[in-house]
Scaffold this motif. Structure first.
Motif, PDB file in Angstrom:
ATOM      1  N   ILE A  33       0.842  -1.204   0.000  1.00 20.85           N
ATOM      2  CA  ILE A  33       0.000   0.000   0.000  1.00 20.85           C
ATOM      3  C   ILE A  33       0.871   1.246   0.000  1.00 20.85           C
ATOM      4  O   ILE A  33       0.613   2.214  -0.725  1.00 20.85           O
ATOM      5  CB  ILE A  33      -0.966  -0.007   1.213  1.00 20.85           C
ATOM      6  CG1 ILE A  33      -2.043  -1.082   1.008  1.00 20.85           C
ATOM      7  CG2 ILE A  33      -1.599   1.366   1.421  1.00 20.85           C
ATOM      8  CD1 ILE A  33      -3.011  -1.221   2.154  1.00 20.85           C
ATOM      9  N   LYS A  34       1.927   1.199   0.801  1.00 16.87           N
ATOM     10  CA  LYS A  34       2.816   2.356   0.866  1.00 16.87           C
ATOM     11  C   LYS A  34       3.463   2.606  -0.500  1.00 16.87           C
ATOM     12  O   LYS A  34       3.588   3.747  -0.943  1.00 16.87           O
ATOM     13  CB  LYS A  34       3.884   2.133   1.937  1.00 16.87           C
ATOM     14  CG  LYS A  34       4.700   3.364   2.198  1.00 16.87           C
ATOM     15  CD  LYS A  34       5.466   3.300   3.490  1.00 16.87           C
ATOM     16  CE  LYS A  34       6.264   4.600   3.614  1.00 16.87           C
ATOM     17  NZ  LYS A  34       6.834   4.808   4.909  1.00 16.87           N
ATOM     18  N   ALA A  35       3.851   1.538  -1.161  1.00 11.59           N
ATOM     19  CA  ALA A  35       4.452   1.681  -2.494  1.00 11.59           C
ATOM     20  C   ALA A  35       3.454   2.283  -3.476  1.00 11.59           C
ATOM     21  O   ALA A  35       3.819   3.008  -4.396  1.00 11.59           O
ATOM     22  CB  ALA A  35       4.929   0.324  -2.994  1.00 11.59           C
ATOM     23  N   ALA A  36       2.171   2.017  -3.250  1.00 11.56           N
ATOM     24  CA  ALA A  36       1.143   2.496  -4.179  1.00 11.56           C
ATOM     25  C   ALA A  36       0.748   3.941  -3.910  1.00 11.56           C
ATOM     26  O   ALA A  36       0.590   4.729  -4.836  1.00 11.56           O
ATOM     27  CB  ALA A  36      -0.087   1.598  -4.096  1.00 11.56           C
ATOM     28  N   ILE A  37       0.581   4.317  -2.645  1.00  6.55           N
ATOM     29  CA  ILE A  37      -0.003   5.638  -2.347  1.00  6.55           C
ATOM     30  C   ILE A  37       0.840   6.453  -1.379  1.00  6.55           C
ATOM     31  O   ILE A  37       0.397   7.499  -0.894  1.00  6.55           O
ATOM     32  CB  ILE A  37      -1.436   5.494  -1.781  1.00  6.55           C
ATOM     33  CG1 ILE A  37      -1.437   4.706  -0.470  1.00  6.55           C
ATOM     34  CG2 ILE A  37      -2.367   4.874  -2.818  1.00  6.55           C
ATOM     35  CD1 ILE A  37      -2.751   4.822   0.308  1.00  6.55           C
ATOM     36  N   GLY A  38       2.028   5.977  -1.075  1.00 11.68           N
ATOM     37  CA  GLY A  38       2.886   6.741  -0.172  1.00 11.68           C
ATOM     38  C   GLY A  38       2.303   6.780   1.231  1.00 11.68           C
ATOM     39  O   GLY A  38       1.758   5.789   1.709  1.00 11.68           O
ATOM     40  N   ASP A  39       2.385   7.945   1.859  1.00 13.14           N
ATOM     41  CA  ASP A  39       1.936   8.064   3.246  1.00 13.14           C
ATOM     42  C   ASP A  39       0.497   8.545   3.376  1.00 13.14           C
ATOM     43  O   ASP A  39       0.032   8.831   4.474  1.00 13.14           O
ATOM     44  CB  ASP A  39       2.874   9.013   4.016  1.00 13.14           C
ATOM     45  CG  ASP A  39       4.242   8.372   4.201  1.00 13.14           C
ATOM     46  OD1 ASP A  39       4.282   7.131   4.348  1.00 13.14           O
ATOM     47  OD2 ASP A  39       5.255   9.103   4.172  1.00 13.14           O
ATOM     48  N   ALA A  74      -9.165  -3.034  -2.145  1.00 13.44           N
ATOM     49  CA  ALA A  74      -9.183  -2.119  -3.283  1.00 13.44           C
ATOM     50  C   ALA A  74      -8.939  -0.694  -2.792  1.00 13.44           C
ATOM     51  O   ALA A  74      -9.577  -0.242  -1.836  1.00 13.44           O
ATOM     52  CB  ALA A  74     -10.525  -2.203  -4.009  1.00 13.44           C
ATOM     53  N   LEU A  75      -7.998  -0.004  -3.435  1.00 12.88           N
ATOM     54  CA  LEU A  75      -7.749   1.414  -3.158  1.00 12.88           C
ATOM     55  C   LEU A  75      -8.105   2.198  -4.412  1.00 12.88           C
ATOM     56  O   LEU A  75      -7.677   1.835  -5.504  1.00 12.88           O
ATOM     57  CB  LEU A  75      -6.267   1.658  -2.862  1.00 12.88           C
ATOM     58  CG  LEU A  75      -5.645   1.092  -1.599  1.00 12.88           C
ATOM     59  CD1 LEU A  75      -4.171   1.507  -1.539  1.00 12.88           C
ATOM     60  CD2 LEU A  75      -6.370   1.614  -0.377  1.00 12.88           C
ATOM     61  N   ALA A  76      -8.866   3.272  -4.257  1.00 13.99           N
ATOM     62  CA  ALA A  76      -9.175   4.142  -5.394  1.00 13.99           C
ATOM     63  C   ALA A  76      -8.498   5.486  -5.165  1.00 13.99           C
ATOM     64  O   ALA A  76      -8.789   6.173  -4.182  1.00 13.99           O
ATOM     65  CB  ALA A  76     -10.682   4.312  -5.545  1.00 13.99           C
ATOM     66  N   GLU A  77      -7.579   5.842  -6.055  1.00 12.62           N
ATOM     67  CA  GLU A  77      -6.923   7.154  -6.003  1.00 12.62           C
ATOM     68  C   GLU A  77      -7.740   8.115  -6.848  1.00 12.62           C
ATOM     69  O   GLU A  77      -7.904   7.900  -8.052  1.00 12.62           O
ATOM     70  CB  GLU A  77      -5.536   7.072  -6.640  1.00 12.62           C
ATOM     71  CG  GLU A  77      -4.409   6.704  -5.722  1.00 12.62           C
ATOM     72  CD  GLU A  77      -3.072   6.906  -6.440  1.00 12.62           C
ATOM     73  OE1 GLU A  77      -2.677   5.965  -7.150  1.00 12.62           O
ATOM     74  OE2 GLU A  77      -2.479   7.989  -6.317  1.00 12.62           O
ATOM     75  N   ARG A 123      -7.203  12.385  -3.001  1.00 11.71           N
ATOM     76  CA  ARG A 123      -7.745  11.551  -1.924  1.00 11.71           C
ATOM     77  C   ARG A 123      -7.680  10.081  -2.327  1.00 11.71           C
ATOM     78  O   ARG A 123      -7.721   9.737  -3.504  1.00 11.71           O
ATOM     79  CB  ARG A 123      -9.204  11.933  -1.633  1.00 11.71           C
ATOM     80  CG  ARG A 123      -9.363  13.239  -0.853  1.00 11.71           C
ATOM     81  CD  ARG A 123     -10.820  13.459  -0.468  1.00 11.71           C
ATOM     82  NE  ARG A 123     -11.687  13.472  -1.641  1.00 11.71           N
ATOM     83  CZ  ARG A 123     -12.857  12.835  -1.717  1.00 11.71           C
ATOM     84  NH1 ARG A 123     -13.283  12.118  -0.683  1.00 11.71           N
ATOM     85  NH2 ARG A 123     -13.582  12.905  -2.805  1.00 11.71           N
ATOM     86  N   VAL A 124      -7.632   9.218  -1.292  1.00 10.32           N
ATOM     87  CA  VAL A 124      -7.622   7.776  -1.545  1.00 10.32           C
ATOM     88  C   VAL A 124      -8.745   7.123  -0.737  1.00 10.32           C
ATOM     89  O   VAL A 124      -8.910   7.406   0.454  1.00 10.32           O
ATOM     90  CB  VAL A 124      -6.270   7.147  -1.143  1.00 10.32           C
ATOM     91  CG1 VAL A 124      -6.287   5.641  -1.443  1.00 10.32           C
ATOM     92  CG2 VAL A 124      -5.118   7.820  -1.855  1.00 10.32           C
ATOM     93  N   LEU A 125      -9.535   6.278  -1.394  1.00  9.18           N
ATOM     94  CA  LEU A 125     -10.599   5.531  -0.718  1.00  9.18           C
ATOM     95  C   LEU A 125     -10.213   4.055  -0.691  1.00  9.18           C
ATOM     96  O   LEU A 125      -9.511   3.567  -1.575  1.00  9.18           O
ATOM     97  CB  LEU A 125     -11.924   5.702  -1.464  1.00  9.18           C
ATOM     98  CG  LEU A 125     -12.424   7.142  -1.625  1.00  9.18           C
ATOM     99  CD1 LEU A 125     -13.701   7.155  -2.451  1.00  9.18           C
ATOM    100  CD2 LEU A 125     -12.643   7.788  -0.257  1.00  9.18           C
TER     101      LEU A 125
END
Lengths: 169, 561
Positions: free
Chosen positions: A55-61, A144-147, A152-154
């Motif tokens: 998750i961190k690799a995908a959306i950082g912090d 599932a993460l939606a950027e 914002r990320v959901l």
């Protein structure tokens, strides 16, 4: 006829096509709108080994907000075959230049490499929808993460059971 | 006052005293409770729905004991159908020793079975269906919830063909399915050609393109009402049963597809939407709360028999039992596209009280005649009640496990937690037909293998979670896997991995060692290529060797609720 969009791997997210551990679902209506890149079977060996790292690799912090009700993640409650589990995801979004879904990241938290796939969208995608199939090593959560375009990320998740079977009825 | 109930009690006592097992008591019950009383119903509205389900290929009258243990978890805890015995009698205000008590519970089962006799029989069902159709011509719709083609010697010998003939003759209007699929894709397609009514399964798609394999919906007009019937097959067929039998078909609950079918039916003018389901009761109850617009949900799969309709919002849930033991009648007054009023009766099919329909009786005779020698071959006698249904080991399962331990020289036996199978009373002969009634499946091989203690625990945990997962959508609707040679403790409210403890090898009382290998015999493996003699052979050989069997209730499983 729906406008066809081309899927590319997200440069922003740091997820490359080498993360694919899926087979392409050419069949489903949603996936028919996608032109998928080919799969490198060796690639599944790479990538973060835990969900948090992935998750961190995908959306950082960035901290994801609850996406239940916005992201609809369609997976079977119990997999008929853990080697090829159908998955489809749709995010409720106007998909305008001002407000659209940029990327949907999918993870399987119990796989040796949790990264499954990332779908990129543009406003011209029309709808933030995609489908594919994935391999699940055991019972686990699919996340599932939606950027969104505003940064914002959901997030939402669903459990898929991989069971020994037998005994029904 | 000498009431009928008192009279029956006296009659039963007399029968026991005089030793007339099938004599006075049974005659008394049949005389006081006739066909007319079973059919008594004040009609209501325009539509009469008749529902039967999970017949499991029982053409003939049988005994069937309802469960003594049927635990609910999560939101279903304590709710019907998870009510048994005296709690059931109290909840539904049923007098003990009555016909209803006999039909719906396990209370005083042996005594009441001797008094009221067998249940079911397709020729008795035909009599009831014909009578109701004659009373309500043009209003009646007969729906079959599936698990119809499997469960007997003749169904196995004809690969489901006998039941298709019988159900065509009964005049079924639509069906859905589960065990039907265990005959394999080709045979299912073949039989559907012979079925004289729609075979509905909206939740089955092909694995390549995810396109519908069967029709989801059929439309009917009854009493001037346009009715949509949507079929929902058992969602976990390729998991609970062998995937290799249906390699190109994918199932699943597919709630969105059900919702889409309901909307499409309404758009096509349906004033009454019926879901003919093989989901299992708890799954159906959850679905009724999540999919809007289902007027009537005819439940199946979990074999529950409820004398009253359960409601979720505006949806009526009907549970019609199994094995041809019950016929449900639901009369509906439909106004402005919704149910304005209804009346319901779960009719117990008490075989002795109903005259067989001659045409259906002749068809049954025709179906059975070529197999008469096999069906009637006597293997032995039972001194004790033999039954299966219930969350944990039944006595017939224990007999099957004993047979596997002895005939396959194993330390531990595993037998599937199926919910079907006819009951035998103490003193009854055990025929080969009776053994098939417990074992007639298309993957009967009795394997002999080694499993570690750790793997055995995984198996028990896995099956327990299929039964006791608090989310109904994860429940597969079978009962707990039956074990022989093994004791265990189960805490049904714990999560997976923590329910099973105190596993003990009965042979020497030693705790199961996770690292040790045990010799295990079992049957009904869902894995392709399983080898071994068919289970009916193993069980028949064992009974024939024993001559007389007596199986006391299982004491080796401690259940914590």
């Amino acid at each position: 006829m729906r406008e066809t969009s081309t899927m590319q791997q997200s440069a922003l997210s740091g997820i490359t096509r080498r993360r694919f551990v899926v087979t392409v679902a050419a069949g489903s209506a949603a996936a028919a709108a996608l032109a998928m890149l080919p799969i490198d079977p060796v690639a599944a060996q790479e990538g973060p080994k835990t969900l948090d790292e992935a998750i961190k690799a995908a959306i950082g912090d960035r901290q994801p907000a609850d996406g239940a009700g916005v992201i609809s993640l369609d997976v079977p409650q119990i997999a008929e075959n853990g080697n090829t589990v159908p998955l489809s995801v749709a995010v409720d979004s106007p998909m305008t230049a001002e407000d659209y879904v940029r990327t949907v990241h999918l993870f399987a938290d119990g796989n040796p490499r949790p990264g499954v796939i990332a779908f990129n969208f543009t406003p011209r995608s029309g709808r933030a929808e995609a489908a594919t199939r994935m391999r699940l090593a055991r019972t686990q959560n699919v996340v599932a993460l939606a950027e969104l375009s505003d940064g914002r990320v959901l997030m939402t998740q669903a459990e898929v059971k991989v069971t020994i079977g037998g005994c029904g009825g | 006052m000498f009431t009928r109930r008192d009279f029956l009690t006296v009659a039963a006592a007399t029968a026991i005293l005089t030793g007339t097992r099938d004599g006075l008591g049974r005659r008394a019950a049949a005389q006081s409770l006739g066909q007319d009383e079973l059919l008594a119903f004040e009609p209501l509205g325009q539509v009469t729905l008749l529902h039967l389900t999970d017949i499991h290929a029982q053409l003939m009258p049988i005994y069937f004991r309802e469960p003594s243990v049927n635990l609910g978890v999560g939101e279903s805890a304590g709710l019907p159908p998870h009510v048994t015995g005296t709690d059931f009698l109290k909840r539904y205000d049923i007098a003990g020793e009555s016909a209803a008590a006999y039909a719906l519970t396990d209370q005083d089962f042996v005594a009441l079975a001797r008094q009221y006799g067998r249940v079911g029989g397709i020729d008795r069902l035909a009599t009831l269906v014909k009578a109701i159709r004659a009373e309500r011509p043009g209003n009646t719709l007969l729906l079959d919830g599936g698990d119809t083609w499997q469960g007997s010697y003749t169904s196995l010998a004809t690969q489901g063909g006998d039941m298709v003939k019988a159900m065509n003759a009964l005049g079924v209007d639509a069906m859905t399915a589960h065990w039907e699929f265990t005959y394999g894709e080709d045979r299912v397609r073949e039989l559907i050609e012979e079925v004289a009514f729609p075979f509905l399964a909206g939740n089955v798609v092909d694995t390549t393109w995810e396109e519908a394999v069967f029709d989801s919906t059929a439309f009917f007009e009854r009493g001037g009402v346009r009715i949509a019937v949507i079929g929902q097959a058992f969602p976990y067929t390729p998991i609970a049963n062998p995937r290799y039998k249906v390699p190109n078909w994918s199932f699943g609950i597919r709630e969105e597809e059900v919702a889409a079918s309901v909307e499409a039916a309404r758009a096509a003018g349906a004033e009454l939407v019926v879901l003919l389901s093989h989901n299992g009761f708890d799954v159906d109850r959850k679905m009724a709360g999540r999919v809007p617009g289902i007027d009537v949900l005819l439940t199946g799969h979990t074999h529950d028999a409820l004398p009253r309709v359960e409601t979720v919002g505006r949806t009526l849930l009907v549970a019609s039992g199994s094995h041809g033991k019950f016929l449900s009648r639901l009369d509906l007054d439909v106004r402005d596209g919704r149910v304005a009023d209804y009346r319901y009766r779960l009719i117990p099919v008490l075989s002795d009280a109903i005259a067989p329909d001659p045409e259906m009786a002749a068809l049954v005779e025709e179906i059975r005649a070529p197999h008469a020698d096999t069906l009637s071959r006597v293997l032995g006698t039972t001194d004790s009640l033999l039954y299966r249904r219930g969350n944990f080991n039944g006595t017939f399962d224990d007999l099957i496990c004993q047979a596997m331990l002895a005939e396959r020289d194993a330390e531990i036996a595993l037998s599937p937690g199926f919910r079907w199978g006819a009951t035998l009373l103490p003193g009854q002969q055990i025929s080969l037909e009776d053994v098939y009634n417990m074992t007639a499946i298309t993957y009967p091989e009795t394997y002999r293998t080694e499993m570690t203690g750790e793997f055995l625990k995984t198996v028990l945990e896995d099956v327990a979670d299929n039964l006791f997962n608090p989310d109904p959508y994860y429940q597969q609707g079978g009962d707990m896997v039956r074990v022989g040679g093994l004791a265990y403790r189960i805490d049904v409210r714990r999560p997976i991995g923590e329910r099973i403890s105190d596993m003990t090898l009965l042979a020497d009382g030693s705790p199961i060692d996770p690292g040790r290998s045990y010799v295990v015999a079992g049957w009904a493996s869902v894995n392709e290529g399983t080898e071994g003699p068919p289970i009916w052979q193993v069980v028949s050989d064992y009974i024939a060797r024993q001559g007389t069997v007596a199986v006391p209730p299982n004491q080796s499983i401690e259940v914590v609720v």
